[in-house]
Design an enzyme around this catalytic site. Structure first.
Site, mmCIF file in Angstrom:
data_model
loop_
_atom_site.group_PDB
_atom_site.id
_atom_site.type_symbol
_atom_site.label_atom_id
_atom_site.label_comp_id
_atom_site.label_asym_id
_atom_site.label_seq_id
_atom_site.Cartn_x
_atom_site.Cartn_y
_atom_site.Cartn_z
ATOM 1 N N GLU A 55 0.525 -1.273 -0.042
ATOM 2 C CA GLU A 55 0.111 0.550 -0.056
ATOM 3 C C GLU A 55 1.326 1.391 0.350
ATOM 4 O O GLU A 55 0.520 1.940 -0.762
ATOM 5 C CB GLU A 55 -0.808 0.016 1.186
ATOM 6 N N CYS A 78 -2.630 -3.628 7.012
ATOM 7 C CA CYS A 78 -2.761 -4.248 8.780
ATOM 8 C C CYS A 78 -2.785 -2.536 9.344
ATOM 9 O O CYS A 78 -2.876 -1.733 8.985
ATOM 10 C CB CYS A 78 -0.869 -3.925 8.720
ATOM 11 N N CYS A 87 -0.590 0.859 7.927
ATOM 12 C CA CYS A 87 -1.433 1.041 6.826
ATOM 13 C C CYS A 87 -2.119 1.787 6.422
ATOM 14 O O CYS A 87 -2.387 2.559 5.658
ATOM 15 C CB CYS A 87 -0.835 -0.097 5.722
#
Length: 369
Positions: A55, A78, A87
């Protein structure tokens, strides 16, 4: 609402994730794509543990264009601090309006928490696009993170009538060159390769992968040898060792030989017995504690049967060569006593057949009772 275009973007994210095959342990393979007004403005994939997640790469590439865009990612973002930051925070900071995740992360540290955080932050969240493909991509990670055990793939090369050698023991080479090249790629992507002492004595293999430009590694070589019968002049023991080597044995092996092997740089692991041999489940537990996420089983019929009967083989990859061997003495893919009634046979699911050079590769998953 999921659209046909969404599937196209997830397909791209999956292709990106596959670029890191064999390189992310103990993390999963993840790909991400940022789309705005029908245009791809950012893409990325997780390259190695400890480096930015997929990401982050995609959001950095998108820059200011990420604001109001959609993020497609193969695995739930996460929401915890590990080697890198969450993230979910980066997604929010970038101004992403919508997140489409392929699957929830089975890691208990995440497992729905990332998606829930995004929703609380006002991000529109959808999950489950291409879920089976996303799970298959990380089948080793899913098993490892939920059980602590490696994902075991059994590889074998056989003739069309299922023989892995002639009656005199000759087995080089049943499969073709294209299949052997593929096996070296499988080795390079695996964390460890496992063989039994019978295979080491008969074939004297090195159990290494040909130099792999992408991973640049040789996996851990593991030998199950209950009595430490491995010849000291075996190719895999020659100095310097071409790859890390572990021999799993039992307390019935010679302490003197254990010390000789350790002085050569070989790790010797004494494990519990099962029917007089190294307990395969104890070996998997020990490898799991070492962080081995994927294990390629290249043992002979006896070792394969022991793992199959214990329900420890997760995936089958059988290379069938266009030749017939025959003969009562020619060994088959599996040994042991076998089953006595057909209703006790172990079925397989998700069968896939592909051509590899002149051979056929059958990939399938055992379904245990």
């Amino acid at each position: 609402m999921i659209t046909p275009q969404d599937k196209k973007y997830m397909d791209l994210a999956l292709r990106l994730a596959r670029k890191a095959d064999g390189m992310t342990n103990p993390n999963p393979r993840v790909g991400a794509v940022v789309v705005k007004s029908g245009r791809i403005v950012g893409k990325g994939y997780h390259r190695r543990a400890g480096t930015p997640h997929a990401e982050i790469h995609a959001l950095r590439e998108a820059g200011k264009l990420a604001r109001g865009a959609t993020l497609f990612v193969t695995l739930e973002p996460c929401d915890h601090h590990g080697r890198t930051g969450p993230c979910t925070e980066a997604v929010k900071a970038a101004g992403i309006r919508r997140v489409v995740a392929g699957m929830r992360d089975p890691n208990p540290l995440v497992s729905g928490k990332g998606l829930a955080r995004l929703r609380r932050q006002g991000v529109r969240v959808e999950s489950g696009l291409q879920e089976k493909t996303c799970r298959d991509l990380n089948e080793d990670y899913v098993k490892f993170i939920t059980t602590g055990l490696p994902f075991v793939t059994f590889k074998a090369a056989a003739s069309l009538d299922g023989r892995v050698a002639t009656g005199t023991g000759e087995s080089r080479w049943i499969s073709g060159e294209a299949s052997r090249r593929l096996v070296h790629r499988l080795r390079a992507k695996s964390d460890a390769i496992l063989a039994g002492i019978g295979t080491v004595r008969k074939d004297d293999p090195e159990l290494t992968a040909r130099p792999d430009r992408k991973t640049g590694k040789n996996p851990l070589r593991v030998v199950m040898d209950s009595r430490l019968g491995i010849p000291l002049n075996a190719r895999m023991l020659r100095s310097p060792l071409p790859a890390p080597t572990l021999i799993a044995t039992t307390k019935k092996s010679s302490p003197k030989k254990r010390e000789i092997l350790r002085r050569r740089g070989v790790e010797v692991l004494v494990l519990p017995e099962n029917k007089g041999k190294v307990d395969p489940r104890a070996l998997l537990r020990a490898l799991g504690k070492r962080g081995v996420m994927s294990l390629l089983l290249e043992g002979g019929p006896e070792l394969a049967s022991a793992f199959l009967q214990a329900g420890l083989i997760d995936k089958l990859m059988i290379f069938l060569a266009p030749k017939l061997i025959g003969g009562k003495l020619a060994p088959g893919i599996l040994a042991g006593v076998g089953i006595t009634r057909l209703k006790s046979a172990i079925p397989v699911r998700d069968r896939k057949i592909q051509k590899v050079g002149e051979d056929l590769l059958i990939t399938a998953y055992p379904v245990y009772p």
